[in-house]
Design a protein around this motif. Structure first.
Motif, PDB file in Angstrom:
ATOM      1  N   ILE A   1       0.899  -1.116  -0.059  1.00 56.23           N
ATOM      2  CA  ILE A   1      -0.132  -0.062   0.040  1.00 56.23           C
ATOM      3  C   ILE A   1       0.850   1.166   0.004  1.00 56.23           C
ATOM      4  CG2 ILE A   1      -1.803   1.196   1.061  1.00 56.23           C
ATOM      5  CD1 ILE A   1      -2.635  -1.253   2.825  1.00 56.23           C
ATOM      6  N   LEU A   2       0.589   2.111  -1.110  1.00 55.31           N
ATOM      7  CA  LEU A   2       1.708   3.322  -1.166  1.00 55.31           C
ATOM      8  C   LEU A   2       0.960   4.507  -1.250  1.00 55.31           C
ATOM      9  CD1 LEU A   2       4.471   4.481  -2.210  1.00 55.31           C
ATOM     10  CD2 LEU A   2       3.478   4.310  -4.604  1.00 55.31           C
TER      11      LEU A   2
ATOM     12  N   LEU B   1      -4.749   5.981  -2.199  1.00 52.77           N
ATOM     13  CA  LEU B   1      -3.388   5.249  -1.803  1.00 52.77           C
ATOM     14  C   LEU B   1      -3.551   4.200  -3.053  1.00 52.77           C
ATOM     15  CD1 LEU B   1      -4.330   4.476   1.832  1.00 52.77           C
ATOM     16  CD2 LEU B   1      -2.373   5.576   1.160  1.00 52.77           C
ATOM     17  N   VAL B   2      -2.228   4.029  -3.242  1.00 52.55           N
ATOM     18  CA  VAL B   2      -2.136   2.857  -4.550  1.00 52.55           C
ATOM     19  C   VAL B   2      -1.938   1.623  -3.597  1.00 52.55           C
ATOM     20  CG1 VAL B   2      -0.506   2.328  -6.325  1.00 52.55           C
ATOM     21  CG2 VAL B   2      -0.978   4.682  -5.772  1.00 52.55           C
ATOM     22  N   VAL B   3      -2.429   0.702  -4.357  1.00 52.56           N
ATOM     23  CA  VAL B   3      -2.470  -0.947  -3.645  1.00 52.56           C
ATOM     24  C   VAL B   3      -1.879  -1.733  -5.040  1.00 52.56           C
ATOM     25  CG1 VAL B   3      -3.488  -2.859  -2.962  1.00 52.56           C
ATOM     26  CG2 VAL B   3      -4.275  -0.409  -2.709  1.00 52.56           C
ATOM     27  N   ASN B   4      -0.672  -2.510  -4.854  1.00 52.90           N
ATOM     28  CA  ASN B   4      -0.391  -3.418  -5.832  1.00 52.90           C
ATOM     29  C   ASN B   4      -0.024  -4.693  -5.241  1.00 52.90           C
ATOM     30  OD1 ASN B   4       2.401  -1.710  -5.014  1.00 52.90           O
ATOM     31  ND2 ASN B   4       3.000  -3.656  -5.860  1.00 52.90           N
ATOM     32  N   LEU B   5      -0.146  -5.740  -5.952  1.00 49.56           N
ATOM     33  CA  LEU B   5       0.094  -7.203  -5.567  1.00 49.56           C
ATOM     34  C   LEU B   5       1.467  -7.328  -5.921  1.00 49.56           C
ATOM     35  CD1 LEU B   5      -2.792  -9.022  -7.358  1.00 49.56           C
ATOM     36  CD2 LEU B   5      -2.895  -7.373  -5.335  1.00 49.56           C
ATOM     37  N   GLY B   6       2.017  -8.312  -4.672  1.00 51.31           N
ATOM     38  CA  GLY B   6       3.490  -8.797  -4.679  1.00 51.31           C
ATOM     39  C   GLY B   6       3.423 -10.318  -5.417  1.00 51.31           C
ATOM     40  N   ASN B   7       4.794 -10.578  -5.470  1.00 52.09           N
ATOM     41  CA  ASN B   7       5.001 -12.041  -6.225  1.00 52.09           C
ATOM     42  C   ASN B   7       4.688 -13.261  -5.435  1.00 52.09           C
ATOM     43  OD1 ASN B   7       6.334 -10.330  -8.101  1.00 52.09           O
ATOM     44  ND2 ASN B   7       8.419 -11.243  -7.687  1.00 52.09           N
TER      45      ASN B   7
ATOM     46  N   ARG C   1      10.570  14.386  -4.334  1.00 46.80           N
ATOM     47  CA  ARG C   1       9.386  13.538  -4.232  1.00 46.80           C
ATOM     48  C   ARG C   1       9.335  12.623  -3.108  1.00 46.80           C
ATOM     49  NH1 ARG C   1       7.576   8.184  -5.498  1.00 46.80           N
ATOM     50  NH2 ARG C   1       5.571   7.983  -6.545  1.00 46.80           N
ATOM     51  N   TYR C   2       8.244  12.470  -2.209  1.00 47.95           N
ATOM     52  CA  TYR C   2       8.380  11.781  -1.086  1.00 47.95           C
ATOM     53  C   TYR C   2       7.226  10.619  -1.287  1.00 47.95           C
ATOM     54  CZ  TYR C   2      11.511  15.009   1.164  1.00 47.95           C
ATOM     55  OH  TYR C   2      12.609  16.064   1.341  1.00 47.95           O
ATOM     56  N   SER C   3       7.393   9.480  -0.900  1.00 47.44           N
ATOM     57  CA  SER C   3       6.541   8.382  -0.847  1.00 47.44           C
ATOM     58  C   SER C   3       6.573   7.394   0.115  1.00 47.44           C
ATOM     59  CB  SER C   3       6.389   7.669  -2.340  1.00 47.44           C
ATOM     60  OG  SER C   3       7.385   6.816  -2.262  1.00 47.44           O
ATOM     61  N   VAL C   4       5.626   6.731   0.751  1.00 46.19           N
ATOM     62  CA  VAL C   4       5.745   5.743   2.010  1.00 46.19           C
ATOM     63  C   VAL C   4       4.931   4.522   1.399  1.00 46.19           C
ATOM     64  CG1 VAL C   4       5.334   5.349   4.344  1.00 46.19           C
ATOM     65  CG2 VAL C   4       5.578   7.697   3.172  1.00 46.19           C
ATOM     66  N   PRO C   5       5.848   3.639   0.867  1.00 50.08           N
ATOM     67  CA  PRO C   5       5.458   2.238   0.656  1.00 50.08           C
ATOM     68  C   PRO C   5       5.326   1.402   1.932  1.00 50.08           C
ATOM     69  CG  PRO C   5       7.523   2.200   0.067  1.00 50.08           C
ATOM     70  CD  PRO C   5       7.130   3.659   0.328  1.00 50.08           C
ATOM     71  N   PHE C   6       4.152   0.534   1.856  1.00 52.10           N
ATOM     72  CA  PHE C   6       3.862  -0.335   3.412  1.00 52.10           C
ATOM     73  C   PHE C   6       3.673  -1.518   2.741  1.00 52.10           C
ATOM     74  CE2 PHE C   6       1.112  -2.256   6.952  1.00 52.10           C
ATOM     75  CZ  PHE C   6       1.726  -1.525   7.965  1.00 52.10           C
ATOM     76  N   PHE C   7       4.759  -2.435   2.991  1.00 53.71           N
ATOM     77  CA  PHE C   7       4.874  -3.787   2.472  1.00 53.71           C
ATOM     78  C   PHE C   7       4.166  -4.924   3.480  1.00 53.71           C
ATOM     79  CE2 PHE C   7       8.685  -1.683   0.968  1.00 53.71           C
ATOM     80  CZ  PHE C   7       8.487  -1.743  -0.456  1.00 53.71           C
TER      81      PHE C   7
END
Length: 334
Positions: free
Chosen positions: A206-207, A235-241, A266-272
């Motif tokens: 979730i980014l 919020l951006v959501v992407n699937l992992g492998n 540019r600042y971002s915060v991915p949450f794995f």
């Protein structure tokens, strides 16, 4: 025609309208199959905590380099803390044009998860202007994002014709990692990458991104990069492998990259979200026919993460898999 990942209203998940809930499930299913990416709005993450964590990112990266290096993730084996500019390299060149700071859930001393994959005691720079605020903001963000991850997985369960709570045990005590990121402005020569093309190797990411743009997702149908432009509050959501493997390749873990052409930082915060380290990942029953063999053997979350990290360390970091390892696999699904 290039198609960007869709923006999906997540609000119906919290409501009572069955038709709107069913439409949400259908939209997420299509996004998982087509893009492996989508943005969500009306997700109940307060705007104040979004801005607060971005502000803390601005402050921590504003510290002098010699101070940040005191909290380097290379100091101990759990990979928490500061990662210097260009420490990663996804592709050729001098390294990706970004710096980062890794944080896990805040554990009390002696907790049994300390020392397992990328989990340990966080490094909190005492030189921060308000250390207590930094710590409380990071912990609050971890908590609300972990809760949102459970909600997203409950929708994902329904997209796979599973009971809504099917993923709850996977999410319990999940090995979640938050990464604060700063991307300096890039020269306009087309050669630099804030982060090169890669996939994430966990379950879900979730980014939170600021308003500068730069995130691009590979569009398989057009064989071109599509901009995932910032949407206020989204919020951006992407699937992992791991989720791609878990669904027998039904869902996509897609290539993405960042090119910061805004002329500003540019600042971002991915949450794995990687899941419970002891959880056994084996083909989801609804993702294959009764007589069909699963493509992949069962594996625990921790075994999967440690193997992927061993494959990629030196070129990629926690939660990410570099292009040279996965691009051929992803591209053959087009």
């Amino acid at each position: 025609m290039v198609t960007a990942p869709p923006v999906i209203d997540f609000g119906p998940f919290y409501g009572d309208d069955a038709a709107k809930k069913a439409d949400l499930v259908q939209q997420v299913r299509q996004a998982c199959e087509r893009h492996g990416f989508f943005q969500i709005i009306n997700h109940r993450i307060p705007s104040d905590i979004q801005e607060a964590i971005l502000q803390q990112a601005r402050e921590i990266f504003g510290l002098p380099l010699e101070v940040k290096e005191k909290y380097s993730r290379e100091i101990d084996p759990v990979n928490l803390g500061y990662e210097r500019l260009r420490a990663q390299s996804f592709g050729e060149g001098p390294g990706d044009l970004k710096e980062s700071f890794y944080l896990c859930r805040d554990f009390p001393p002696g907790h049994p998860l300390i020392g397992r994959f990328s989990l340990g005691l966080n490094k909190y720079p005492k030189e921060m202007r308000d250390l207590a605020l930094f710590q409380s903001t990071a912990n609050r963000y971890h908590t609300v994002m972990a809760d949102l991850a459970v909600d997203i997985f409950r929708v994902l369960a329904q997209t796979l014709n599973l009971e809504e709570h099917w993923f709850d045990s996977f999410c319990h005590d999940s090995a979640n990692i938050m990464r604060l990121l700063r991307y300096p402005p890039q020269p306009a020569n087309g050669l630099e990458r804030g982060i090169g093309a890669h996939t994430d190797f966990g379950g879900l990411t979730i980014l939170l991104q600021d308003d500068k743009g730069g995130l691009q997702v590979w569009d398989r149908e057009s064989s071109q990069w599509a901009d995932a432009n910032p949407v206020p509050g989204a919020l951006v959501v992407n699937l992992g492998n791991m989720l791609m493997r878990w669904t027998n390749d039904r869902y996509l873990s897609n290539l993405h990259r960042v090119i910061n052409t805004s002329g500003q930082e540019r600042y971002s915060v991915p949450f794995f979200i990687s899941g419970n380290l002891d959880y056994l990942v084996e083909c989801i029953p609804s993702c294959k026919a009764a007589t069909e063999e699963a493509k992949y053997p069962p594996i625990t979350v921790e075994e999967w993460l440690e193997a992927r990290y061993a494959d990629t360390y030196g070129g990629a970091g926690v939660g990410e898999l570099s292009t040279d390892v996965v691009e051929a696999h992803v591209m053959t699904r087009s």
